[in-house]
Design an enzyme around this catalytic site. Sequence first.
Site, short mmCIF file in Angstrom:
data_model
loop_
_atom_site.label_atom_id
_atom_site.label_comp_id
_atom_site.label_asym_id
_atom_site.label_seq_id
_atom_site.Cartn_x
_atom_site.Cartn_y
_atom_site.Cartn_z
N THR A 83 28.13 16.62 -12.63
CA THR A 83 27.07 17.12 -13.24
C THR A 83 26.32 17.86 -11.99
O THR A 83 25.73 19.19 -12.15
CB THR A 83 25.90 16.04 -13.73
OG1 THR A 83 26.79 15.43 -14.98
CG2 THR A 83 24.80 16.74 -14.29
N ARG A 84 26.30 17.40 -10.87
CA ARG A 84 25.79 17.83 -9.63
C ARG A 84 26.31 19.17 -9.40
O ARG A 84 25.81 20.01 -9.26
CB ARG A 84 25.62 16.95 -8.51
CG ARG A 84 24.98 17.76 -7.26
CD ARG A 84 24.96 16.87 -5.89
NE ARG A 84 24.09 17.39 -4.91
CZ ARG A 84 23.98 16.86 -3.77
NH1 ARG A 84 24.07 15.69 -3.48
NH2 ARG A 84 23.49 17.71 -2.82
N HIS B 133 24.52 12.41 -23.83
CA HIS B 133 25.05 13.32 -22.99
C HIS B 133 25.67 14.48 -23.35
O HIS B 133 26.95 14.80 -23.37
CB HIS B 133 26.51 12.50 -22.34
CG HIS B 133 26.78 12.98 -20.78
ND1 HIS B 133 26.25 14.02 -20.26
CD2 HIS B 133 27.70 12.43 -19.97
CE1 HIS B 133 26.74 14.14 -19.11
NE2 HIS B 133 27.51 13.28 -18.88
N GLN C 150 28.35 17.24 -21.59
CA GLN C 150 29.50 16.60 -21.41
C GLN C 150 30.46 16.97 -22.49
O GLN C 150 31.55 17.53 -22.65
CB GLN C 150 29.64 15.28 -21.01
CG GLN C 150 31.10 14.66 -21.31
CD GLN C 150 31.93 15.20 -20.19
OE1 GLN C 150 31.64 15.17 -18.89
NE2 GLN C 150 33.38 15.76 -20.34
N ASP D 150 35.86 6.53 -22.28
CA ASP D 150 34.93 6.45 -21.28
C ASP D 150 34.93 5.38 -20.80
O ASP D 150 35.32 4.26 -21.00
CB ASP D 150 33.53 7.18 -21.85
CG ASP D 150 32.53 7.37 -20.70
OD1 ASP D 150 33.02 7.60 -19.53
OD2 ASP D 150 31.24 7.28 -21.06
N THR D 151 33.86 5.25 -19.36
CA THR D 151 33.76 3.86 -18.78
C THR D 151 33.21 2.56 -19.96
O THR D 151 32.34 3.29 -20.76
CB THR D 151 32.76 4.17 -17.61
OG1 THR D 151 32.81 2.79 -16.99
CG2 THR D 151 31.35 4.77 -18.18
N TRP D 152 33.60 1.71 -19.44
CA TRP D 152 33.37 0.52 -20.41
C TRP D 152 32.04 -0.02 -19.76
O TRP D 152 31.01 -0.99 -20.35
CB TRP D 152 34.25 -0.48 -20.28
CG TRP D 152 35.57 -0.07 -21.22
CD1 TRP D 152 35.69 0.94 -21.85
CD2 TRP D 152 36.75 -0.95 -21.08
NE1 TRP D 152 36.84 1.23 -22.41
CE2 TRP D 152 37.69 0.19 -21.82
CE3 TRP D 152 37.21 -1.78 -20.40
CZ2 TRP D 152 39.09 -0.44 -22.08
CZ3 TRP D 152 38.62 -2.20 -20.59
CH2 TRP D 152 39.26 -1.47 -21.28
N SER E 220 28.74 1.29 -17.68
CA SER E 220 28.00 2.46 -17.19
C SER E 220 27.10 2.00 -15.87
O SER E 220 26.91 0.77 -15.64
CB SER E 220 27.20 3.11 -18.20
OG SER E 220 27.93 3.41 -19.28
N HIS F 80 38.57 12.27 -21.13
CA HIS F 80 37.95 11.35 -20.51
C HIS F 80 37.07 12.10 -19.28
O HIS F 80 37.21 13.03 -18.56
CB HIS F 80 38.72 10.35 -19.54
CG HIS F 80 38.07 9.32 -19.05
ND1 HIS F 80 36.92 9.18 -18.25
CD2 HIS F 80 38.31 7.76 -19.14
CE1 HIS F 80 36.63 7.84 -18.00
NE2 HIS F 80 37.38 7.16 -18.50
#
Length: 367
Positions: free
Chosen positions: A117-118, A192, A195, A287-289, A291, A326
């Site tokens: 994002t950055r 999001h 994304q 995605d991550t489980w 966050s 992902h």
Amino acid sequence: ITVKGSEPYSDGLPAGLREKVRKKMLFHLKNLYHITKLTQNSKHLPRHFCRGPPNQMNVCLKGRDLLTLQNYTADELKYLLWVASDLKQRIKDKGEYLPLMQGKSLAMIFEKRSTRTRLSAETGFALLGGHPSFLTKQDIHLGTNESLTDTTRVLSSMTNAILARVYKHNDLDLMTKEATIPIINGLSDLYHPLQILADYLTLQEHYGGLNGLTIAWIGDGNNVLHSIMTSAAKLGMHLRIATPKGFEPDLRITKITEQYSKEYGTRLLLTTDPLEAANGANVLVTDTWISMGQEEEKRRRLKAFQGYQITMQTVRSAASNWTFLHCLPRKPEEVDDEVFYSPRSLVFQEAENRKWTIMVKMEANII
């Protein structure tokens, strides 16, 4: 110093340095010529796409916030993807210089750290000629010495848009009430959207279109999934969702997704069985489980998500043209190396496309 290079130099510079200066001058002259042509013939500028891409969409998003894709129509989503693809082709492939954000500035509030994002926001906005300002809570004392309301009003007076990556979605709602410039959701606990625009651009590039694709989500009922749920049906995509019990998507968003599925004639499945979700799917997504902010729940979550790792056994249930997405960063328990690094994995193309979709959001909302 002469640019032609055929006449003798009288500057006293070494030959190698003279050649570098000559090439630099030619580069700037070409850019100046290109900018002049753009100014004289503005129909080549993407800012005028709001009058309609080739399919005659009548879309103009200037001044619009982007908190959730739920607030965007099918035509508006298609428009954003069309312009993102065009910007990518013209800037990356053709080497065109499009200073659409020249004289513009972007405030970037980051409560949560991020690589993609950055970097996508900073490099993309600068590539369009604008000035991005990266602001963490330590930089501006957000919520410590100054309220979110006051910060938003100050940034509105000095910049042209605010990209905010926050913990609480309610903070974005407050910012939209106080701001006089567009607010763009860089991530919240609920959505999001940037994304998912990148995901759709990636799938569009790979498959040639989105209509008729089946997406299988295997993992947590989180903000990334919520953004897929509020947009996939608008683009003609079917959705199969597998989440463990207790980790389902937000019930309000599920009801909205069911309505969209009926309205746009797409299929929707919610299950706890990863293989059932993967059955016949073109796209496997996870995605991550765990966050940021959920670290204390790690042990409980890892236990709940046993059996949800995407492996080659999972993809055997998918369609023959399956691909994998992902949003990164990825952990091995979510997807094994064989799938993650396979030729069917589009994760790094997906990561790059964050840059092009975020650029089009800046262009569409600011100009």
